[in-house]
Motif scaffolding. Sequence first.
Motif, PDB file in Angstrom:
ATOM      1  N   ALA A  92       0.843  -1.379   0.110  1.00 48.40           N
ATOM      2  CA  ALA A  92       0.045   0.149  -0.065  1.00 48.40           C
ATOM      3  C   ALA A  92       0.585   1.473   0.086  1.00 48.40           C
ATOM      4  CB  ALA A  92      -0.687  -0.087   1.011  1.00 48.40           C
ATOM      5  N   ASN A  93       2.152   1.149   0.473  1.00 47.51           N
ATOM      6  CA  ASN A  93       2.946   2.103   0.875  1.00 47.51           C
ATOM      7  C   ASN A  93       3.235   2.529  -0.618  1.00 47.51           C
ATOM      8  OD1 ASN A  93       2.200   3.657   3.407  1.00 47.51           O
ATOM      9  ND2 ASN A  93       2.893   1.588   3.851  1.00 47.51           N
ATOM     10  N   GLU A  94       4.430   1.232  -1.092  1.00 47.82           N
ATOM     11  CA  GLU A  94       4.237   1.313  -2.483  1.00 47.82           C
ATOM     12  C   GLU A  94       3.824   1.984  -3.759  1.00 47.82           C
ATOM     13  OE1 GLU A  94       5.852  -2.316  -3.530  1.00 47.82           O
ATOM     14  OE2 GLU A  94       7.571  -1.974  -2.013  1.00 47.82           O
ATOM     15  N   LEU A  95       2.165   1.539  -3.200  1.00 47.00           N
ATOM     16  CA  LEU A  95       1.118   2.562  -4.081  1.00 47.00           C
ATOM     17  C   LEU A  95       1.159   3.794  -3.384  1.00 47.00           C
ATOM     18  CD1 LEU A  95      -0.844  -0.991  -4.343  1.00 47.00           C
ATOM     19  CD2 LEU A  95       0.392   0.019  -6.583  1.00 47.00           C
TER      20      LEU A  95
ATOM     21  N   ASP B 212     -10.921   7.902   8.239  1.00 46.69           N
ATOM     22  CA  ASP B 212     -10.723   9.353   7.750  1.00 46.69           C
ATOM     23  C   ASP B 212     -10.489   8.516   5.909  1.00 46.69           C
ATOM     24  OD1 ASP B 212     -11.871  11.493   8.576  1.00 46.69           O
ATOM     25  OD2 ASP B 212      -9.042  11.611   9.807  1.00 46.69           O
ATOM     26  N   GLN B 213      -9.781   7.280   6.128  1.00 45.17           N
ATOM     27  CA  GLN B 213      -9.153   7.010   5.259  1.00 45.17           C
ATOM     28  C   GLN B 213      -9.998   5.830   4.624  1.00 45.17           C
ATOM     29  OE1 GLN B 213      -5.832   6.373   6.935  1.00 45.17           O
ATOM     30  NE2 GLN B 213      -4.687   5.830   5.601  1.00 45.17           N
ATOM     31  N   PHE B 214     -10.802   4.711   5.699  1.00 42.04           N
ATOM     32  CA  PHE B 214     -11.566   3.750   4.843  1.00 42.04           C
ATOM     33  C   PHE B 214     -13.376   4.801   3.986  1.00 42.04           C
ATOM     34  CE2 PHE B 214      -8.663   1.206   6.209  1.00 42.04           C
ATOM     35  CZ  PHE B 214      -8.939  -0.583   5.665  1.00 42.04           C
ATOM     36  N   MET B 215     -14.069   4.322   3.182  1.00 43.49           N
ATOM     37  CA  MET B 215     -14.841   5.217   2.968  1.00 43.49           C
ATOM     38  C   MET B 215     -15.993   4.621   3.381  1.00 43.49           C
ATOM     39  SD  MET B 215     -13.733   7.669   0.462  1.00 43.49           S
ATOM     40  CE  MET B 215     -12.666   7.150   2.094  1.00 43.49           C
ATOM     41  N   PRO B 216     -17.009   5.124   3.552  1.00 45.75           N
ATOM     42  CA  PRO B 216     -18.623   4.711   4.006  1.00 45.75           C
ATOM     43  C   PRO B 216     -19.547   4.228   2.667  1.00 45.75           C
ATOM     44  CG  PRO B 216     -19.133   7.011   3.369  1.00 45.75           C
ATOM     45  CD  PRO B 216     -17.156   6.418   3.121  1.00 45.75           C
ATOM     46  N   HIS B 217     -18.709   2.597   2.317  1.00 41.19           N
ATOM     47  CA  HIS B 217     -19.463   2.050   1.402  1.00 41.19           C
ATOM     48  C   HIS B 217     -19.111   0.378   1.079  1.00 41.19           C
ATOM     49  CE1 HIS B 217     -18.215   0.504  -3.111  1.00 41.19           C
ATOM     50  NE2 HIS B 217     -20.117   0.720  -2.929  1.00 41.19           N
ATOM     51  N   PHE B 218     -20.045  -0.107   1.271  1.00 38.35           N
ATOM     52  CA  PHE B 218     -19.966  -1.605   1.436  1.00 38.35           C
ATOM     53  C   PHE B 218     -21.046  -2.992   0.266  1.00 38.35           C
ATOM     54  CE2 PHE B 218     -19.932   0.886   5.676  1.00 38.35           C
ATOM     55  CZ  PHE B 218     -19.471  -0.393   6.353  1.00 38.35           C
TER      56      PHE B 218
ATOM     57  N   ASP C 108      -7.590  -6.841  11.876  1.00 43.92           N
ATOM     58  CA  ASP C 108      -6.202  -6.487  12.176  1.00 43.92           C
ATOM     59  C   ASP C 108      -5.993  -5.358  10.333  1.00 43.92           C
ATOM     60  OD1 ASP C 108      -6.368  -7.539  14.531  1.00 43.92           O
ATOM     61  OD2 ASP C 108      -5.835  -9.532  13.849  1.00 43.92           O
ATOM     62  N   LEU C 109      -5.926  -6.079   9.812  1.00 43.27           N
ATOM     63  CA  LEU C 109      -5.552  -5.144   8.438  1.00 43.27           C
ATOM     64  C   LEU C 109      -6.279  -4.598   8.298  1.00 43.27           C
ATOM     65  CD1 LEU C 109      -3.944  -5.735   5.268  1.00 43.27           C
ATOM     66  CD2 LEU C 109      -6.253  -6.737   4.908  1.00 43.27           C
ATOM     67  N   VAL C 110      -7.558  -3.992   8.318  1.00 41.63           N
ATOM     68  CA  VAL C 110      -7.947  -2.491   8.113  1.00 41.63           C
ATOM     69  C   VAL C 110      -7.177  -1.834   9.362  1.00 41.63           C
ATOM     70  CG1 VAL C 110     -10.434  -1.482   8.537  1.00 41.63           C
ATOM     71  CG2 VAL C 110     -10.079  -3.562   7.291  1.00 41.63           C
ATOM     72  N   LYS C 111      -7.654  -2.151  10.669  1.00 39.58           N
ATOM     73  CA  LYS C 111      -6.896  -1.458  11.748  1.00 39.58           C
ATOM     74  C   LYS C 111      -4.988  -0.919  10.876  1.00 39.58           C
ATOM     75  CE  LYS C 111      -6.825  -3.763  14.621  1.00 39.58           C
ATOM     76  NZ  LYS C 111      -7.053  -4.441  16.366  1.00 39.58           N
ATOM     77  N   ALA C 112      -4.603  -1.635  10.499  1.00 40.50           N
ATOM     78  CA  ALA C 112      -2.703  -1.483  10.204  1.00 40.50           C
ATOM     79  C   ALA C 112      -2.755  -0.148   8.906  1.00 40.50           C
ATOM     80  CB  ALA C 112      -2.102  -2.730  10.246  1.00 40.50           C
ATOM     81  N   LEU C 113      -4.127  -1.005   7.953  1.00 34.58           N
ATOM     82  CA  LEU C 113      -3.840  -0.171   6.787  1.00 34.58           C
ATOM     83  C   LEU C 113      -4.831   1.800   7.402  1.00 34.58           C
ATOM     84  CD1 LEU C 113      -5.618  -2.495   4.135  1.00 34.58           C
ATOM     85  CD2 LEU C 113      -2.748  -1.549   4.447  1.00 34.58           C
ATOM     86  N   ASP C 114      -4.958   1.244   8.186  1.00 37.56           N
ATOM     87  CA  ASP C 114      -5.294   2.618   8.289  1.00 37.56           C
ATOM     88  C   ASP C 114      -4.852   4.035   9.540  1.00 37.56           C
ATOM     89  OD1 ASP C 114      -8.012   4.789   8.426  1.00 37.56           O
ATOM     90  OD2 ASP C 114      -8.212   4.547  10.564  1.00 37.56           O
ATOM     91  N   GLN C 115      -3.291   2.885  10.355  1.00 39.82           N
ATOM     92  CA  GLN C 115      -2.507   3.501  10.842  1.00 39.82           C
ATOM     93  C   GLN C 115      -1.234   3.767  11.002  1.00 39.82           C
ATOM     94  OE1 GLN C 115      -3.227   0.610  13.716  1.00 39.82           O
ATOM     95  NE2 GLN C 115      -4.783   2.082  15.022  1.00 39.82           N
TER      96      GLN C 115
END
Length: 431
Positions: free
Chosen positions: A182-185, A255-261, A219-226
């Motif tokens: 994600a950081n490379e992208l 602020d990063q994960f969009m309100p879309h499911f 855990d993945l969601v939290k890590a990507l967010d932080q």
Amino acid sequence: MSKQQTVAFHTLGCKLNFSETSTLSRQLEQNGFEKKDFAEKADVYVINTCSVTENADKECRQLVRRIQRRYPESFVVITGCYAQLKPQEIASIPGVDLVLGAAEKFNLIKHLANLTKGDTAKICSCEIDDVSDFHSSFSVNDRTRTFLKVQDGCDYSCTFCTIPLARGKSRSNNIEKVVQQANELASNNVKEIVLTGINLGDFGKGQTGGKKHDESFFDLVKALDQETNIPRYRISSIEPNLITNEIIDWVANSDQFMPHFHIPLQSGSDAVLKLMQRRYSRDLYLERVQHIKKIMPHACIGVDVIVGSPGETEDYFKESLDFIHALDISYLHVFTYSERAATKALTIKPVVPVPIRQERNKILRNLSYQKLQYFTAQHLGETRKVLFESPKATKENPNQLMLEGYTDNYIRIETPYRAEWSNQLVDWTLS
């Protein structure tokens, strides 16, 4: 084969397939191949297949025949789910040179080096139970948005589905590697990542290459967010029994994960869900939707539905239709059931006639249109952030460029091209 070869790709099916095709394309370009459009002449054509519906199988065969007519000297490679499920059937199609199963898809370069035109089609496959490796992939069609594969395979046994037979057991990347990707992208100016998988909510469970994981999708969601600075994340299709309230609550405060499911339902009838061997009831589904809308009234919710599956009587369909009609959702993806070999659904009665399946599809697509219109109307007058993608020419006028983008809650916006808006987040008042 000489080093200066050209290659063209075509993808059938899901977003995960597109991410894998994009990765295969980059591999070949890094090894000296020049990429061509699929409509152009190329030395090698690679078709990454789906096998969720019979139409996907038919489209693959049609594409092969078209290549054979136009460019009979070109190599044709078939990979993907159809290739894993029915390699002999594909190999018998005139013009096919190479069939790569699930374990060999990412060894394409090696196999092309040993390919000779005119030989009998070569099949490189294995038993799906032997597939344990996870191959990371992502799609980059422009700088704006990418589909990042973080999970593959499925341990579920839904009666209508061939995916476990085509993709194997659930396995995934690990959080450290996903964060690094994600950081490379982000460093390449990607503004939005869509997390994809076959059974995304199962991220971290099972094994990958024989190694056990002890991580979860939350855990993945939290890590990507932080730990990353990607402006936008979206969660692609996730099972209702796996999208927990803690995931929903985290997204609501992110602020990063969009309100879309996008949450598959498949049927709004508990009797049909039981026949499908789904792992939830419609009550649980309703609870998930209600919780999302309680804390994020503006959230967009997409829903997968299958119509005409075996056992779906007229009463069960009406029950499903009424349930979906009452749900506070935004749009539907409607699939017409088609018989798939080696699935338990083939033993379930009664079988719904094809014309009735098609009529039910039409009814639900009309409902989807109404749902989307209502959802969009609720937000008229609001100012929301829109991420505009790369410019595209209109079909009516190739010289006219347009920008397409989506609000945070996935309302589609189209506007005439402005260079300063491409790949940018823009405040947009919906009207």
